[in-house]
Scaffold this motif. Structure first.
Motif: not given
Length: 301
Positions: A10-26
């Protein structure tokens, strides 16, 4: 005999969705593990890093590489896989306002947990992939008005949702001067003032706009939507028609199916968007070509 454990890289862009991806990775990692999958999760650290991470995953024998983010993240991860000698399947967990690629792989509109549930039962299909300016694209490439809108949107980071696409379009129109473009494909050639040329592998671009309602990413052809110069009333009329995909009969519109397209600008260097990412190559000519069945993609059933 022990069961085979499937593995998601899984490759997460933590900035995507104005930070929503960072909150979604877990949530994504937990959702895969709940389905009995092993997970390796890494985060991008800047532009281009997603491609590097995807190439590394492919070199380590990854079979399922999942991009968590928007179309820019998908673009980078897809380029990493396409630049590798791999049959790994590309999966998408959409986090962002547009998510055009997610629409053609069956995960659009799903929250991360539901998107993962659809990915683990997905089928693998061979998608076409395009080439332009030395890089790959999986959804669309645009000339003229499209990249001009991207430029405007990049300066308007405060907008959210649908308005982050509609407002830049209207604002761009009033300052945009349609360039003279020469567009050529086998059996087709046109030169004139053009509002835009959108070269599509998928059906939508720019979030909600169905430039190519009949596009099929597995048919070996790109669907090209050419829109000639239009007046303001016709432009305002066209917006809802493009959203519905009923614009193709307008007199200002030409639709072409082709595996190769050459776009020339005699008066000024071209500005291009590649899967929504802005490119200013400093050239007056671009060739767009499609390679059929080039990328394995996880498509939800």
């Amino acid at each position: 005999m022990s069961a085979v454990v499937l593995h998601a890289h899984v490759i997460v862009n933590p900035a995507a969705g104005r930070g929503a991806a960072r909150r979604a990775d877990a949530v994504v990692a937990r959702a895969f593990r709940a389905q009995g999958w092993a997970v390796d999760l890494v985060r991008t650290e800047g532009p281009g890093h997603g491609q590097e991470l995807a190439e590394h995953a492919a070199s380590q024998g990854a079979r399922h590489v999942v991009a968590v983010g928007g179309d820019g993240t998908v673009h980078e991860v897809a380029n990493g896989l396409l630049c590798s000698d791999t049959d790994a399947g590309l999966g998408v967990v959409p986090v962002g306002p547009g998510n055009d690629f997610a629409k053609i792989v069956g995960v659009y509109g799903h929250d991360p947990f539901r998107a993962v549930a659809r990915l683990v039962t997905a089928t693998t299909r061979r998608f076409d992939a395009g080439r332009v300016l030395g890089e790959w694209f999986v959804n669309s490439v645009g000339f003229g008005f499209g990249p001009a809108v991207v430029q405007t949107r990049n300066r308007m980071g405060h907008l959210r949702g649908f308005f982050s696409y509609l407002v830049p379009i209207v604002r761009t129109f009033f300052k945009f001067e349609p360039p003279v473009l020469d567009v050529a494909a086998p059996g087709f050639r046109e030169r004139g003032y053009m509002m835009m040329v959108e070269v599509c592998n998928g059906t939508t671009a720019g979030g909600s706009y169905r430039f190519a309602p009949d596009a099929d990413p597995t048919d070996g052809k790109m669907d090209v939507c050419l829109i000639r110069r239009v007046s303001l009333p016709r432009f305002l009329m066209a917006i809802p028609r493009v959203i519905r995909g009923t614009h193709t009969s307008m007199r200002e519109v030409a639709m072409i199916k082709t595996a190769k397209l050459v776009v020339r600008s005699p008066d000024q260097p071209l500005v291009v968007h590649v899967d929504g990412e802005l490119r200013e190559p400093g050239t007056n000519e671009c060739t767009v070509e499609l390679e059929p069945r080039r990328l394995n993609v996880l498509v939800a059933r």
